[in-house]
Design an enzyme around this catalytic site. Structure first.
Site, short mmCIF file in Angstrom:
data_model
loop_
_atom_site.label_atom_id
_atom_site.label_comp_id
_atom_site.label_asym_id
_atom_site.label_seq_id
_atom_site.Cartn_x
_atom_site.Cartn_y
_atom_site.Cartn_z
N CYS A 1 0.82 -1.21 0.00
CA CYS A 1 0.00 0.00 0.00
C CYS A 1 0.86 1.26 0.00
CB CYS A 1 -0.93 0.01 1.20
SG CYS A 1 -2.23 -1.23 1.12
N ASN B 1 8.98 -11.56 -2.51
CA ASN B 1 9.26 -11.08 -1.14
C ASN B 1 10.78 -11.07 -0.84
OD1 ASN B 1 8.46 -10.11 1.41
ND2 ASN B 1 8.49 -12.17 2.31
#
Ligand code: SPV
Ligand code: MN
Length: 619
Positions: free
Chosen positions: A271, A383
């Site tokens: 985000c 990741n």
């Protein structure tokens, strides 16, 4: 007991351990020796010599491999060990105690015996490392001393980059003084030093004893005790003592005339958290964990950490010049789960051609290869991460390590939402912000996450994965914190508003939003009431876009971005009402704030219709 410990370590290690004169430390170390049965034990302190020892051990035991640039290494986690695993992360609950039913938990005795079975003899043939660190500045009201036991030099090395030394804090600890402790065991590993038994990965938290155990995992989010393992314990301690432990970045925004203002922000992953903390021209204090306390009548925050364990995907020279520079200069950097070819690291979105073979999280890798689960693989894991010291960043805030913390001017809750919230808005009050921005924080799933795209996931203050109490109780703690003093302003951001599939904002627009927030905090610009908060005036944004980004901000862009979408905002309230109907201990304030928001929106709809242009509000 001390005699037994002495037989396992050299004189220097024993001297460092015994100088602490702390029974609880001795007991925890002795228990680990008895259970895990190491060949030898190394005890470190805060010295460069201890750091060098662990750094070199990580290389000699092949948990890390040297890369071309001096000081740079790469570490790999196993294919099935690339992130935190919620299913196996549980609270150990003593008989007769109850935890919120939504928390993952296991009976304490049952969990402890399972963990002891898994860790029994786990250090055989290996050296046990005993290290001391501090969460937050060591000599400070914020500091929490931590004892890490592990057989992974990568874990100790990571902690040396990510946390302040805590050995001296242990020395100064009064009898019975509180500390957190962590016992990690690597478990059986293959020739790549990654877990042979990822299905036996367990992370068990004994919140009654300030202790966390983990086993059969290398991924830092499961092994580095001071990161997310400690956050769950810190939330309990904060609850007992009346402060807050948050999953937030901290930054300094440079305002007019040399003024600086501290903003903290909670953003679920993907985000815009790190990119906000690292906005060019502003200063980073921390990117992941913040503690809040009232110090001398002020709302103050510290960075719990002293380094960054950051996602490397999409870090490129144009958007992230500061990190890019660190990742290309000599100095201590641990890359994890990137692609290595000829000693050079490559990652997704780096803006350079990526080789179609090399070594990565799959082992020897070639483009088109399927993973052991039959799934497609990527050159670098999405990741994949870098671990660096904050002190190595050129844009760090000079006073980032202040032991009294930094005075907080504003808190941001940032979600990912394609059609509901405006890019930036200010709450009417602390309560309004905590309830309708923090406690209702949502993030839409993206192509990069598993499962369907565009599904909204609720994530209270972005702290949901780490709550060690009910959601309701946690919200109450936030509402009640710092009641007696001036609280920061609260803002909601959304960088991901779309129209016809296209983003309505540029990547750099957040640089303008933080400047606007900074001016609001000092009362230097007005704002418009948009029923779910206060939004910027066109004239202020036009000026800021021009000053900050050299962009001519049009009225059309403003209307597209700041129109109040009442049907979508009401849908969000409906979703949240349904969620909170099922949350234990929700404070009444939460429903009051949501109901008031609904009434304001319905009143606005009656006057102006479903979609209200900001110019209509101003008029
Ligand atoms: C996060 O996932 O929020 C992180 C990385 O900061 S981890 O260490 O996995 O928690
Ligand atoms: Mn995090």
């Amino acid at each position: 007991m001390l005699e037994m410990l002495k037989s396992k370590m050299d004189g220097a290690s024993f001297a460092r351990l015994s100088a602490l004169d702390n029974e609880e430390v001795f007991d925890f170390v002795a228990k680990a020796v008895e259970l895990c049965d190491p060949d030898s034990v190394y005890v470190g302190d805060d010295s460069e010599e201890s750091r060098r020892y662990c750094r070199e051990l990580a290389l000699s035991n092949r948990e890390e491999m040297a890369l071309n640039i001096s000081g740079h290494t790469v570490h790999f986690d196993g294919y099935f060990d690339q992130a935190r695993k919620k299913e196996v992360t549980k609270y150990l609950v003593p008989a007769g105690e109850t935890l919120d039913s939504k928390l993952n938990q296991i009976d304490r005795d049952e969990g402890m015996s399972e963990m002891e079975e898994l860790q029994r003899g786990a250090y055989k043939g290996r050296q046990m490392l005993v290290r001391f660190f501090s969460l937050g500045p060591a000599k400070s009201v914020f500091g929490i001393p931590c004892l890490q036991i592990t057989d992974s030099a990568y874990v100790a090395h990571s902690e040396d980059l990510l946390y302040r030394g805590g050995y001296e804090a242990f020395k100064a600890l009064p009898k019975g003084g509180e500390f957190f402790k962590f016992r990690h065991a690597t478990g059986e590993v293959d020739e790549r030093m990654t877990s042979k038994n990822p299905e036996l990965n367990r992370v068990y938290m004994d919140h009654t004893k300030n202790t966390v155990y983990s086993v059969n995992t290398q991924y830092a989010g499961n092994t580095v005790g001071l990161k997310k393992l400690s956050l769950r314990l810190a939330l309990r301690k904060a609850d007992r003592e009346g402060w807050l432990a948050e999953h937030m970045f901290i930054m300094n925004v440079n305002g007019p005339k040399g003024r600086g203002t501290i903003l903290c922000g909670a953003f679920p992953s993907a985000c815009g958290k790190t990119s906000t903390a690292m906005i060019p021209g502003e200063n980073i204090v921390g990117d992941d964990l913040a503690y809040f306390r009232v110090v001398d009548g002020e709302f103050r925050a510290v960075n719990v950490e002293s380094g960054i364990f950051g996602i490397i995907a999409d870090v490129n020279s144009k958007d992230d010049p500061v990190i890019w520079d660190v990742l290309h200069s000599p100095g201590e950097v641990i890359f994890s789960n990137i692609l290595v070819k000829d000693g050079k690291p490559y990652w997704l979105g780096m803006g350079e051609d990526i080789p179609d073979e090399g070594v990565n999280y799959c082992g020897e890798w070639k483009a088109g290869m399927k993973g052991p689960d039959g799934k497609d693989t990527t050159p670098s894991h999405k990741n994949a991460r870098y671990t660096v010291r904050l002190n190595d960043l050129k844009n760090k805030f000079a006073d980032w390590d202040n032991p009294n913390g930094l005075p907080v001017g504003g808190i941001i809750y940032g979600g990912r939402d394609s059609d509901t919230s405006v890019p930036v808005r200010e709450a009417y009050s602390w309560e309004h912000g905590v309830c309708t921005m923090g406690a209702t924080l949502e993030s839409e799933t993206t192509a990069a996450t598993i499962g369907q795209e565009g599904v909204r996931k609720w994530n209270v203050m972005s702290n949901m994965d780490f709550l060690s109490m009910s959601v309701g109780h946690y919200i109450k703690n936030n509402l009640e914190f710092a009641k007696e003093i001036k609280r920061p302003k609260v803002f909601g951001t959304n960088y991901f508003l779309k129209k016809d599939g296209e983003y309505l904002n540029g990547k750099l627009d957040k640089s303008v939003w933080v400047k606007w927030m900074e001016l609001r905090i000092h009362g230097e610009v007005d704002a418009i009431d948009a029923a779910c908060g206060l939004i910027p005036r066109y004239a202020d944004l036009k000026r800021l876009f021009s000053e900050v980004l050299g962009i001519d901000y049009t009225e059309d862009a403003y209307v597209a971005q700041f129109t109040t979408n009442i049907p979508k905002l009401v849908e969000k309230l409906d979703r949240m009402d349904a969620i909170y109907a099922d949350v234990e201990d929700t404070p009444a304030e939460m429903f009051e704030q949501m109901n008031a928001q609904r009434t304001r929106l319905e009143e606005l709809r009656a006057k102006k219709g479903d979609y209200v242009s900001p110019f209509d509000l101003e008029g």
